[in-house]
Design an enzyme around this catalytic site. Structure first.
Site, PDB file in Angstrom:
ATOM      1  N   CYS A 169      48.149 -57.928 -20.712  1.00 45.15           N
ATOM      2  CA  CYS A 169      47.206 -58.247 -19.630  1.00 45.15           C
ATOM      3  C   CYS A 169      47.910 -58.760 -18.370  1.00 45.15           C
ATOM      4  CB  CYS A 169      46.180 -59.265 -20.104  1.00 45.15           C
ATOM      5  SG  CYS A 169      45.187 -58.677 -21.474  1.00 45.15           S
ATOM      6  N   HIS A 215      42.876 -62.835 -13.797  1.00 44.93           N
ATOM      7  CA  HIS A 215      42.646 -61.902 -14.896  1.00 44.93           C
ATOM      8  C   HIS A 215      41.292 -62.240 -15.517  1.00 44.93           C
ATOM      9  CE1 HIS A 215      42.971 -59.610 -18.469  1.00 44.93           C
ATOM     10  NE2 HIS A 215      43.308 -60.606 -19.268  1.00 44.93           N
ATOM     11  N   ASN A 222      37.205 -57.578 -20.548  1.00 46.55           N
ATOM     12  CA  ASN A 222      38.636 -57.735 -20.299  1.00 46.55           C
ATOM     13  C   ASN A 222      39.292 -56.341 -20.346  1.00 46.55           C
ATOM     14  OD1 ASN A 222      41.397 -58.133 -20.476  1.00 46.55           O
ATOM     15  ND2 ASN A 222      41.284 -59.786 -21.976  1.00 46.55           N
TER      16      ASN A 222
HETATM   17  N1  COA Z   1      29.462 -63.455 -32.096  1.00 54.38           N
HETATM   18  C1  COA Z   1      28.984 -64.522 -32.743  1.00 54.38           C
HETATM   19  N2  COA Z   1      29.778 -65.459 -33.288  1.00 54.38           N
HETATM   20  C2  COA Z   1      31.106 -65.292 -33.144  1.00 54.38           C
HETATM   21  C3  COA Z   1      31.662 -64.196 -32.470  1.00 54.38           C
HETATM   22  C4  COA Z   1      30.776 -63.247 -31.935  1.00 54.38           C
HETATM   23  N3  COA Z   1      31.202 -62.163 -31.268  1.00 54.38           N
HETATM   24  N4  COA Z   1      33.004 -64.316 -32.490  1.00 54.38           N
HETATM   25  C5  COA Z   1      33.285 -65.436 -33.150  1.00 54.38           C
HETATM   26  N5  COA Z   1      32.133 -66.037 -33.568  1.00 54.38           N
HETATM   27  C6  COA Z   1      31.964 -67.248 -34.321  1.00 54.38           C
HETATM   28  C7  COA Z   1      33.204 -67.648 -35.071  1.00 54.38           C
HETATM   29  O1  COA Z   1      33.280 -66.973 -36.291  1.00 54.38           O
HETATM   30  C8  COA Z   1      32.973 -69.142 -35.259  1.00 54.38           C
HETATM   31  O2  COA Z   1      32.119 -69.335 -36.319  1.00 54.38           O
HETATM   32  P1  COA Z   1      32.366 -70.549 -37.333  1.00 54.38           P
HETATM   33  O3  COA Z   1      32.234 -71.801 -36.498  1.00 54.38           O
HETATM   34  O4  COA Z   1      31.294 -70.368 -38.336  1.00 54.38           O
HETATM   35  O5  COA Z   1      33.747 -70.341 -37.858  1.00 54.38           O
HETATM   36  C9  COA Z   1      32.205 -69.534 -33.984  1.00 54.38           C
HETATM   37  O6  COA Z   1      31.707 -68.303 -33.417  1.00 54.38           O
HETATM   38  C10 COA Z   1      33.077 -70.187 -32.950  1.00 54.38           C
HETATM   39  O7  COA Z   1      34.267 -69.431 -32.835  1.00 54.38           O
HETATM   40  P2  COA Z   1      35.390 -69.855 -31.901  1.00 54.38           P
HETATM   41  O8  COA Z   1      36.579 -68.993 -32.117  1.00 54.38           O
HETATM   42  O9  COA Z   1      35.540 -71.340 -31.946  1.00 54.38           O
HETATM   43  O10 COA Z   1      34.743 -69.485 -30.484  1.00 54.38           O
HETATM   44  P3  COA Z   1      35.308 -69.798 -29.083  1.00 54.38           P
HETATM   45  O11 COA Z   1      34.374 -70.622 -28.349  1.00 54.38           O
HETATM   46  O12 COA Z   1      36.755 -70.208 -29.132  1.00 54.38           O
HETATM   47  O13 COA Z   1      35.274 -68.348 -28.420  1.00 54.38           O
HETATM   48  C11 COA Z   1      36.701 -66.538 -27.876  1.00 54.38           C
HETATM   49  C12 COA Z   1      36.026 -67.296 -28.993  1.00 54.38           C
HETATM   50  C13 COA Z   1      37.505 -65.396 -28.479  1.00 54.38           C
HETATM   51  C14 COA Z   1      35.634 -65.964 -26.961  1.00 54.38           C
HETATM   52  C15 COA Z   1      37.616 -67.518 -27.083  1.00 54.38           C
HETATM   53  O14 COA Z   1      38.424 -68.238 -27.969  1.00 54.38           O
HETATM   54  C16 COA Z   1      38.484 -66.805 -26.093  1.00 54.38           C
HETATM   55  O15 COA Z   1      38.005 -66.239 -25.131  1.00 54.38           O
HETATM   56  N6  COA Z   1      39.806 -66.894 -26.265  1.00 54.38           N
HETATM   57  C17 COA Z   1      40.739 -66.239 -25.401  1.00 54.38           C
HETATM   58  C18 COA Z   1      40.869 -64.816 -25.817  1.00 54.38           C
HETATM   59  C19 COA Z   1      41.459 -63.955 -24.771  1.00 54.38           C
HETATM   60  O16 COA Z   1      41.213 -64.126 -23.604  1.00 54.38           O
HETATM   61  N7  COA Z   1      42.210 -62.949 -25.204  1.00 54.38           N
HETATM   62  C20 COA Z   1      42.780 -61.985 -24.373  1.00 54.38           C
HETATM   63  C21 COA Z   1      43.905 -62.566 -23.628  1.00 54.38           C
HETATM   64  S1  COA Z   1      44.410 -61.459 -22.417  1.00 54.38           S
END
Ligand code: COA
Length: 347
Positions: free
Chosen positions: A129, A269, A299
């Site tokens: 990215c 980004h 993204n």
């Molecule tokens: N729909 C519903 N629930 C979801 C889900 C979805 N699409 N994806 C994950 N969950 C659930 C998880 O399983 C977790 O459940 P649990 O509490 O029972 O274990 C809960 O939601 C919370 O998950 P968590 O990982 O804590 O969520 P978060 O607030 O951290 O958001 C991301 C997850 C991936 C959106 C976030 O961490 C993120 O954006 N990270 C950066 C990723 C990124 O930018 N990557 C590319 C880099 S270029």
């Protein structure tokens, strides 16, 4: 034939001190994919969750298209926008991690062929990215001694093809697309003022496609394994992003002899609207000073900043003399920023 851009200095082998964006373009696949469609596919998610946690409402998904198709379309627009003839392009740099073919040829070579050009260097650069940010610095460095005068820099990815469509934590994040710029000589003092690039290779496992490469090739036994798709420690990547963004921008601002208060417009980004919002606050910017289109595209990896730049330029949000800060982060883990003084020939 397009009229020549008046700002470009064409004296052969003369040193071009100031290199900037003289044209932008973008291309998206045909298929729009809304959040609800994941639910229809049987994923345990919801439009509400995705919007609240990421800011994404929809993304474009490449079904028929490959990276080179999108890259060529974006490049053609950028060349038209730059008001140059495509024969003036003397190098092609493509940032991508999802090329048409696994090893070769590069998307750069496919773009060269697709544009009907020949013999000019064309290559891909892999920084996930952060690819477009890296590519801008690489291209500008190649141009500084006058060897290359108009370089096409493209960010393109089709990561939807590398997502496990059963993994709700990853597939909802990514969309496909391409953004392109033509770099050329601009008035002294304008263009790319400073870049700061970096990587934390020790954290490579946080965002990885574990199998399908030379380390663990695809076999009849592992072909259905979810490990052939993107695996991500979402929380770790989130933390990495918020920790690095402001730091890397401050370093680049210092190089350019600028302060946070000098920033006119911020093009981050588009990975998560909460990450963007965090950075905006830390940089002391208003919401009007930040470009956000994650709701529409998700993204798009290496394409995201280039797409946003094209849209912002099209909307007239980038004014002559504006200090534009772009920042990227992603797999590697890589990060980087470019600071530009925007040059607009329509002053
Ligand atoms: N729909 C519903 N629930 C979801 C889900 C979805 N699409 N994806 C994950 N969950 C659930 C998880 O399983 C977790 O459940 P649990 O509490 O029972 O274990 C809960 O939601 C919370 O998950 P968590 O990982 O804590 O969520 P978060 O607030 O951290 O958001 C991301 C997850 C991936 C959106 C976030 O961490 C993120 O954006 N990270 C950066 C990723 C990124 O930018 N990557 C590319 C880099 S270029």
């Amino acid at each position: 034939m397009a009229t020549k851009n008046p700002i470009i200095k064409d004296a052969p082998n003369s040193v071009v001190r100031s290199i900037g964006v003289i044209g932008t373009g973008r291309a998206l696949p045909q298929k729009v994919f809304k959040n609800d469609e994941f639910v229809n596919l049987g994923l345990d998610t919801s439009d509400e969750w995705i919007v609240e946690r990421t800011g994404i409402k929809q993304r474009y998904i490449a079904k028929e298209e490959c990276a080179s198709d999108l890259a060529i379309a974006a490049a053609n627009k950028a060349i038209l926008n730059a008001k140059i003839d495509k024969s003036e392009i003397d190098c092609i740099v493509v940032a991508t991690t999802s090329p048409d073919y696994p090893l070769f040829p590069s998307v750069g070579c496919l773009v060269q062929s697709g544009l009907g050009l020949t013999d000019i260097p064309a290559f891909d650069l892999s920084a996930a990215c952060t690819g477009f940010i890296y590519a801008m610095e690489v291209a500008t460095s190649m141009m500084r001694n006058g060897t290359y005068r108009k370089v096409l820099v493209i960010g393109v990815d089709t990561l939807s093809k590398y997502c496990d469509w059963k993994d709700r934590s990853v597939v909802i994040l990514f969309g496909d697309g391409a953004g392109a710029v033509v770099l050329g000589g601009v008035e002294d003092g304008y263009g790319l003022l400073a870049s700061q690039l970096g990587a934390k290779g020790k954290d490579w496992e946080k965002l990885v496609v574990p199998i399908g490469g030379a380390k663990e090739p695809l076999t009849a036994e592992n072909i259905s394994s979810p490990d052939r798709y993107i695996k991500m420690d979402g929380k770790a990547v989130y933390k990495f992003a918020v920790n690095i963004i402001v730091d890397v921008i401050e370093k680049a601002l210092e190089k350019a002899n600028l302060k946070k208060e000098d920033i006119s417009f911020f093009i981050p980004h588009q990975a998560n609207k909460r990450i963007i919002e965090y950075a905006r606050e830390k940089l002391g910017l208003s919401t009007e000073q930040v470009y956000v289109n994650i709701d529409t595209y998700g993204n798009t990896s290496a394409a995201s900043i280039a797409i946003a730049m094209d849209e912002a330029a099209e909307k007239g949000l980038l004014k002559n003399g504006d200090i534009i800060v772009t920042v990227g982060f992603g797999a590697g883990l890589t990060y980087g920023t470019n600071i530009l003084k925007w040059y607009s020939s329509k002053k």
